[in-house]
Motif scaffolding. Structure first.
Motif, PDB file in Angstrom:
ATOM      1  N   LYS A  30       0.830  -1.209   0.000  1.00 19.55           N
ATOM      2  CA  LYS A  30       0.000   0.000   0.000  1.00 19.55           C
ATOM      3  C   LYS A  30       0.864   1.257   0.000  1.00 19.55           C
ATOM      4  CE  LYS A  30      -3.821   2.140   2.483  1.00 19.55           C
ATOM      5  NZ  LYS A  30      -4.721   2.066   3.626  1.00 19.55           N
ATOM      6  N   ALA A  31       1.922   1.254   0.816  1.00 17.06           N
ATOM      7  CA  ALA A  31       2.821   2.415   0.863  1.00 17.06           C
ATOM      8  C   ALA A  31       3.534   2.618  -0.467  1.00 17.06           C
ATOM      9  CB  ALA A  31       3.833   2.241   1.990  1.00 17.06           C
ATOM     10  N   LEU A  33       2.420   1.709  -3.466  1.00 21.47           N
ATOM     11  CA  LEU A  33       1.446   2.203  -4.445  1.00 21.47           C
ATOM     12  C   LEU A  33       1.137   3.678  -4.222  1.00 21.47           C
ATOM     13  CD1 LEU A  33      -1.018  -0.827  -4.667  1.00 21.47           C
ATOM     14  CD2 LEU A  33       0.660  -0.081  -6.379  1.00 21.47           C
ATOM     15  N   ALA A  34       1.032   4.082  -2.941  1.00 22.60           N
ATOM     16  CA  ALA A  34       0.798   5.504  -2.646  1.00 22.60           C
ATOM     17  C   ALA A  34       1.976   6.353  -3.117  1.00 22.60           C
ATOM     18  CB  ALA A  34       0.564   5.690  -1.146  1.00 22.60           C
ATOM     19  N   GLU A  35       3.191   5.843  -2.932  1.00 20.92           N
ATOM     20  CA  GLU A  35       4.396   6.549  -3.391  1.00 20.92           C
ATOM     21  C   GLU A  35       4.400   6.683  -4.904  1.00 20.92           C
ATOM     22  OE1 GLU A  35       8.026   8.494  -2.819  1.00 20.92           O
ATOM     23  OE2 GLU A  35       6.707   7.728  -1.264  1.00 20.92           O
ATOM     24  N   GLN A  36       3.960   5.620  -5.592  1.00 24.49           N
ATOM     25  CA  GLN A  36       3.909   5.666  -7.056  1.00 24.49           C
ATOM     26  C   GLN A  36       2.879   6.687  -7.532  1.00 24.49           C
ATOM     27  OE1 GLN A  36       2.474   2.094  -8.918  1.00 24.49           O
ATOM     28  NE2 GLN A  36       3.442   2.580 -10.872  1.00 24.49           N
ATOM     29  N   ARG A  37       1.702   6.720  -6.897  1.00 18.82           N
ATOM     30  CA  ARG A  37       0.665   7.694  -7.275  1.00 18.82           C
ATOM     31  C   ARG A  37       1.148   9.121  -7.035  1.00 18.82           C
ATOM     32  NH1 ARG A  37      -2.735   3.784  -5.063  1.00 18.82           N
ATOM     33  NH2 ARG A  37      -2.782   4.853  -3.054  1.00 18.82           N
ATOM     34  N   LEU A  38       1.830   9.321  -5.908  1.00 17.03           N
ATOM     35  CA  LEU A  38       2.364  10.653  -5.609  1.00 17.03           C
ATOM     36  C   LEU A  38       3.398  11.065  -6.651  1.00 17.03           C
ATOM     37  CD1 LEU A  38       2.563  13.099  -3.717  1.00 17.03           C
ATOM     38  CD2 LEU A  38       4.301  11.844  -2.429  1.00 17.03           C
ATOM     39  N   GLN A  40       3.546  10.046  -9.770  1.00 16.24           N
ATOM     40  CA  GLN A  40       2.843  10.343 -11.022  1.00 16.24           C
ATOM     41  C   GLN A  40       2.176  11.712 -10.957  1.00 16.24           C
ATOM     42  OE1 GLN A  40       0.268   6.930 -11.290  1.00 16.24           O
ATOM     43  NE2 GLN A  40       1.698   5.795 -12.590  1.00 16.24           N
ATOM     44  N   THR A  41       1.564  12.033  -9.802  1.00 14.07           N
ATOM     45  CA  THR A  41       0.913  13.332  -9.645  1.00 14.07           C
ATOM     46  C   THR A  41       1.930  14.467  -9.743  1.00 14.07           C
ATOM     47  OG1 THR A  41      -0.790  12.367  -8.241  1.00 14.07           O
ATOM     48  CG2 THR A  41      -0.500  14.745  -8.100  1.00 14.07           C
TER      49      THR A  41
END
Length: 199
Positions: A30-31, A33-38, A40-41
């Motif tokens: 989960k951490a 995936l959150a890092e990857q989304r951040l 990308q943003t």
């Protein structure tokens, strides 16, 4: 008669250890995936900011070549609002307009430039016919009214305070100031500049 105790883990201990390991693994995934989304943003915001800076540089370049603010030109606007119309010394003009995109490949409202095209050398091709092209995509269709014009005797052009491209012009100095406003997801970006007409 005494029974020999066997060493090792019981079934309950193995299940508890497996469950704990699974919880730690899921938290780690989960951490990540959150890092990857951040990432990308942040990458998207950086790319949009760079495009915003390029659009501001293009507007500034057209204004520096301009001699006056012109009236309505002959560009096909198709429902877009003309905001900035620049008359150049050679008699040509450049129009910047904002509004709905000309085709569904764009994300929403766009900034369009109708004017002479650029050659391979990066200079305006004076012999070219005017072209109407998208300069910037993803404009904020409902920005807060712009009240940031710092020119003391300036007037907003074409009532543009509430548009994603807001421009003010000070006739005595021929100085223009503008602000472009984008929307990227829930984020709002803005940038602008100022330039002096050559006239």
């Amino acid at each position: 008669m005494a029974f020999a105790r066997q060493s090792g883990f019981s079934l309950i201990e193995l299940l508890l250890a497996s469950s704990l390991g699974l919880v730690i693994l899921l938290a780690t995934i989960k951490a990540l995936l959150a890092e990857q989304r951040l990432g990308q943003t942040l990458g998207t915001l950086l790319q949009e900011r760079q495009q915003l800076q390029r659009a501001n540089s293009l507007i500034a370049s057209d204004l520096r070549r301009g001699v006056a603010i012109a009236g309505p030109g002959s560009c096909p606007l198709r429902g877009r609002e003309p905001v900035l119309q620049i008359l150049h010394g050679d008699g040509s003009s450049t129009t910047y307009s904002v509004g709905p995109a000309p085709s569904p490949i764009w994300r929403g409202w766009v900034l369009m430039r109708c004017g002479q095209a650029f050659g391979l050398d990066g200079q305006v091709n004076a012999a070219a016919k005017p072209q109407n092209r998208v300069v910037l995509d993803g404009l904020d269709p409902q920005p807060d009214p712009w009240q940031g014009c710092a020119l003391p005797e300036a007037d907003a052009l074409a009532g543009s305070e509430g548009l994603p491209l807001a421009v003010c012009h000070e006739p005595t100095t021929q100085l223009l100031q503008w602000q472009l406003r984008l929307r990227v997801g829930k984020q709002r970006l803005q940038g602008g500049g100022s330039a002096l007409l050559n006239g």
